[in-house]
Motif scaffolding. Sequence first.
Motif, PDB file in Angstrom:
ATOM      1  N   THR A  89      57.784  37.930  -7.185  1.00  0.00           N
ATOM      2  CA  THR A  89      57.068  36.908  -8.061  1.00  0.00           C
ATOM      3  C   THR A  89      57.855  37.190  -9.406  1.00  0.00           C
ATOM      4  OG1 THR A  89      55.198  36.721  -6.728  1.00  0.00           O
ATOM      5  CG2 THR A  89      55.036  36.224  -9.132  1.00  0.00           C
ATOM      6  N   GLU A  90      57.892  38.400  -9.748  1.00  0.00           N
ATOM      7  CA  GLU A  90      58.424  38.863 -11.204  1.00  0.00           C
ATOM      8  C   GLU A  90      59.931  38.023 -10.992  1.00  0.00           C
ATOM      9  OE1 GLU A  90      60.147  42.501 -13.648  1.00  0.00           O
ATOM     10  OE2 GLU A  90      58.557  42.862 -11.859  1.00  0.00           O
ATOM     11  N   ILE A  91      60.796  38.091 -10.178  1.00  0.00           N
ATOM     12  CA  ILE A  91      62.304  37.664 -10.244  1.00  0.00           C
ATOM     13  C   ILE A  91      62.325  36.150 -10.034  1.00  0.00           C
ATOM     14  CG2 ILE A  91      64.246  37.765  -9.004  1.00  0.00           C
ATOM     15  CD1 ILE A  91      63.458  40.668  -8.268  1.00  0.00           C
ATOM     16  N   LEU A  92      61.571  35.508  -8.788  1.00  0.00           N
ATOM     17  CA  LEU A  92      61.488  34.266  -8.688  1.00  0.00           C
ATOM     18  C   LEU A  92      60.457  33.252  -9.307  1.00  0.00           C
ATOM     19  CD1 LEU A  92      62.294  34.350  -4.768  1.00  0.00           C
ATOM     20  CD2 LEU A  92      64.024  34.341  -6.863  1.00  0.00           C
ATOM     21  N   GLY A  93      59.464  33.966  -9.838  1.00  0.00           N
ATOM     22  CA  GLY A  93      58.238  33.040 -10.376  1.00  0.00           C
ATOM     23  C   GLY A  93      57.279  32.968  -9.281  1.00  0.00           C
ATOM     24  N   ASP A  94      56.088  32.158  -9.597  1.00  0.00           N
ATOM     25  CA  ASP A  94      55.225  32.098  -8.934  1.00  0.00           C
ATOM     26  C   ASP A  94      55.561  31.020  -7.655  1.00  0.00           C
ATOM     27  OD1 ASP A  94      52.840  32.155  -7.494  1.00  0.00           O
ATOM     28  OD2 ASP A  94      51.608  31.087  -8.778  1.00  0.00           O
ATOM     29  N   ILE A  95      56.075  31.585  -6.297  1.00  0.00           N
ATOM     30  CA  ILE A  95      56.520  30.718  -5.278  1.00  0.00           C
ATOM     31  C   ILE A  95      55.268  30.544  -4.138  1.00  0.00           C
ATOM     32  CG2 ILE A  95      58.745  31.199  -5.578  1.00  0.00           C
ATOM     33  CD1 ILE A  95      58.521  33.271  -3.479  1.00  0.00           C
ATOM     34  N   GLY A  96      53.921  31.266  -4.376  1.00  0.00           N
ATOM     35  CA  GLY A  96      52.911  31.220  -3.709  1.00  0.00           C
ATOM     36  C   GLY A  96      53.239  31.681  -2.433  1.00  0.00           C
ATOM     37  N   GLU A  97      51.951  31.711  -1.598  1.00  0.00           N
ATOM     38  CA  GLU A  97      51.874  32.287  -0.137  1.00  0.00           C
ATOM     39  C   GLU A  97      52.826  31.527   0.674  1.00  0.00           C
ATOM     40  OE1 GLU A  97      51.277  35.036   2.236  1.00  0.00           O
ATOM     41  OE2 GLU A  97      50.265  35.083   0.367  1.00  0.00           O
ATOM     42  N   GLU A  98      53.078  30.432   0.262  1.00  0.00           N
ATOM     43  CA  GLU A  98      53.870  29.352   1.061  1.00  0.00           C
ATOM     44  C   GLU A  98      55.454  29.819   1.248  1.00  0.00           C
ATOM     45  OE1 GLU A  98      55.406  24.669   1.947  1.00  0.00           O
ATOM     46  OE2 GLU A  98      53.707  25.230   0.452  1.00  0.00           O
ATOM     47  N   GLY A  99      55.913  30.265  -0.223  1.00  0.00           N
ATOM     48  CA  GLY A  99      57.288  30.584  -0.635  1.00  0.00           C
ATOM     49  C   GLY A  99      57.380  32.027   0.098  1.00  0.00           C
ATOM     50  N   ILE A 100      56.565  32.924   0.282  1.00  0.00           N
ATOM     51  CA  ILE A 100      56.573  34.266   0.789  1.00  0.00           C
ATOM     52  C   ILE A 100      56.824  34.033   2.201  1.00  0.00           C
ATOM     53  CG2 ILE A 100      55.588  36.394   1.236  1.00  0.00           C
ATOM     54  CD1 ILE A 100      56.392  36.167  -1.863  1.00  0.00           C
ATOM     55  N   ASP A 101      56.095  33.366   2.925  1.00  0.00           N
ATOM     56  CA  ASP A 101      56.211  32.806   4.199  1.00  0.00           C
ATOM     57  C   ASP A 101      57.760  32.359   4.655  1.00  0.00           C
ATOM     58  OD1 ASP A 101      54.646  32.929   6.794  1.00  0.00           O
ATOM     59  OD2 ASP A 101      54.881  30.743   6.737  1.00  0.00           O
ATOM     60  N   LYS A 102      58.136  31.687   3.783  1.00  0.00           N
ATOM     61  CA  LYS A 102      59.529  30.996   3.996  1.00  0.00           C
ATOM     62  C   LYS A 102      60.612  32.225   3.946  1.00  0.00           C
ATOM     63  CE  LYS A 102      58.683  26.389   2.368  1.00  0.00           C
ATOM     64  NZ  LYS A 102      58.941  25.250   1.100  1.00  0.00           N
ATOM     65  N   ILE A 103      60.337  33.274   3.079  1.00  0.00           N
ATOM     66  CA  ILE A 103      61.229  34.406   2.780  1.00  0.00           C
ATOM     67  C   ILE A 103      61.138  35.139   4.310  1.00  0.00           C
ATOM     68  CG2 ILE A 103      61.649  36.429   1.863  1.00  0.00           C
ATOM     69  CD1 ILE A 103      60.766  34.906  -0.910  1.00  0.00           C
ATOM     70  N   ARG A 104      59.857  35.190   4.756  1.00  0.00           N
ATOM     71  CA  ARG A 104      59.748  36.042   6.035  1.00  0.00           C
ATOM     72  C   ARG A 104      60.347  35.309   6.938  1.00  0.00           C
ATOM     73  NH1 ARG A 104      54.142  36.861   4.399  1.00  0.00           N
ATOM     74  NH2 ARG A 104      53.686  39.055   3.782  1.00  0.00           N
ATOM     75  N   LYS A 105      60.379  34.201   7.185  1.00  0.00           N
ATOM     76  CA  LYS A 105      60.876  33.340   8.213  1.00  0.00           C
ATOM     77  C   LYS A 105      62.395  33.171   8.273  1.00  0.00           C
ATOM     78  CE  LYS A 105      57.177  29.807   8.748  1.00  0.00           C
ATOM     79  NZ  LYS A 105      56.616  28.454   9.047  1.00  0.00           N
TER      80      LYS A 105
END
Length: 539
Positions: free
Chosen positions: A116-132
């Motif tokens: 979040t510090e690097i990319l900004g607030d991408i939300g839980e959905e953004g974190i899930d996309k990174i996981r996938k």
Amino acid sequence: MKFDPEKIKKDAKENFDHAWNEGKKMVKMPTLNERYPRTTLRYGKAHPVYDTIQKLREAYMRMGFEEMMNPLIVDEKEVHKQFGSEALAVLDRCFYLAGLPRPNVGISDERIAQITEILGDIGEEGIDKIRKELHAYKKGKIEGDDLVPEISAALEVSDALVADMIDRVFPEFKELIPQASTKTLRSHMTSGWFISLGALLEREESPFHFFSIDRCFRREQQEDASRLMTYYSASCVIMDEDVTVDHGKAVSEGLLSQFGFEKFLFRPDEKRSKYYVPDTQTEVFAFHPKLVGSNSKYSDGWIEVATFGIYSPTALAEYDIPYPVMNLGLGVERLAMILHDAPDVRSLTYPQIPQYSEWEMSDSGLAKQVFVDRMPETPEGQEIASAVVAQCELHGEEPSPCEFPAWEGEVCGRKVKVSVIEPEENTKLCGPAAFNEVVAYQGDILGIPNNKKWQKAFENHSARAGIRFIEAFAAQAAREIEEAAMSGADEHIVRIRIVKVPSEVNLKIGATAQRYITGKNKKIDIRGPVFTSVKAEFE
């Protein structure tokens, strides 16, 4: 330059000799830096190894062989099938292929905060996309060089931010250690032939005549004048029920005689490789007249140049091949060394690497590195330079003090009269070195007179720089007159006295030539008394 044919025809009818002489004006006069040998038609040349490969390809095809490309990456199990009990010795000299493992990356709360510090607030959905995306990478659905673009596209953020995020948040990517596979880089062309021939029999009937010229890789203890860790093998096979060792002899002679070899000697090879039938492995020695008296261990003209043999049925059977196969192979680099008179395979293969080869520049190459530094930039400036040279050629021996008008006209919007002068008494308009010419001779760059003493140096026109001291000085004088005209000066005098270095006569030597001459302990000797002056008077 372009001209009007109709006007030329009309002028020729009126006065042919005049029109013919005027033709000189239609030919552009090159500037000093455009003169030969700096004006040259460059041409490409083949690398000696690739040149030899092409000649071998043509030679094989003239003999009726068809070209084939064999597998370069060979699993170690194939080596065991082909070499039997020798397999471990062969594999010891093979390069194994390795790859980076794909880590199983987790995303903790701490890592989410860093993301979040690097990319900004991408939300839980953004974190899930990174996981996938990381999971897809782990499973091999995404290639390593696509991981950053895929995450970037999924999150709609820049590649640079994603790359920074992976570097800072997931250090395990930087800590990966390559893991060896069972795949090797082919060390013998034989490894590929067994695979190719076994597969081909499913679709075609023998007899076959194939050749392949390609890289092999061998983990030598060290590279030296005769061995590299990667080399080219020129190999052929004949698969036929009735093939014999004599076919190997016939192919050896037919192939090598196309490269100037004249006599052949066949000796049993003491290696007795297990993939050959016992007593069929044969070394081919050949006589080449270029080797006679050479500075090598082959000065008697004889050299081992190839090996052939009949593949063992025990190896062929592993690939369900029911026919005998004669195989011949030779090292391309060894043949290229003979054809190109190369004493060291490293310098032959990598001539650009200083540690492997002596640097040689021809006198012609050195002459191309000589330039006039300051040149006139207007047509009038070029006329002034030519006029100064002409007056020096006409009156160079005139006693001083003296002055000779050279050119009158307009330069950069100002009227000017240009003269060549020598105000000092008891001398001449030009000093004795004024007409010295720059020549490359035996690795040196010299400024010398064209006389009997230096006759040898002037015989090679491609090593003559085409620049005399007076011409270089006249170019500088013309350029200074152009500058004086633009600056509003009333008068400008350009003098040259005793020249000690190239720059004092408006010459410069290319950096490449300077490095070569310094490294070879050769010399740049451009000096001498030029003693003349050019005066410009502006209205």
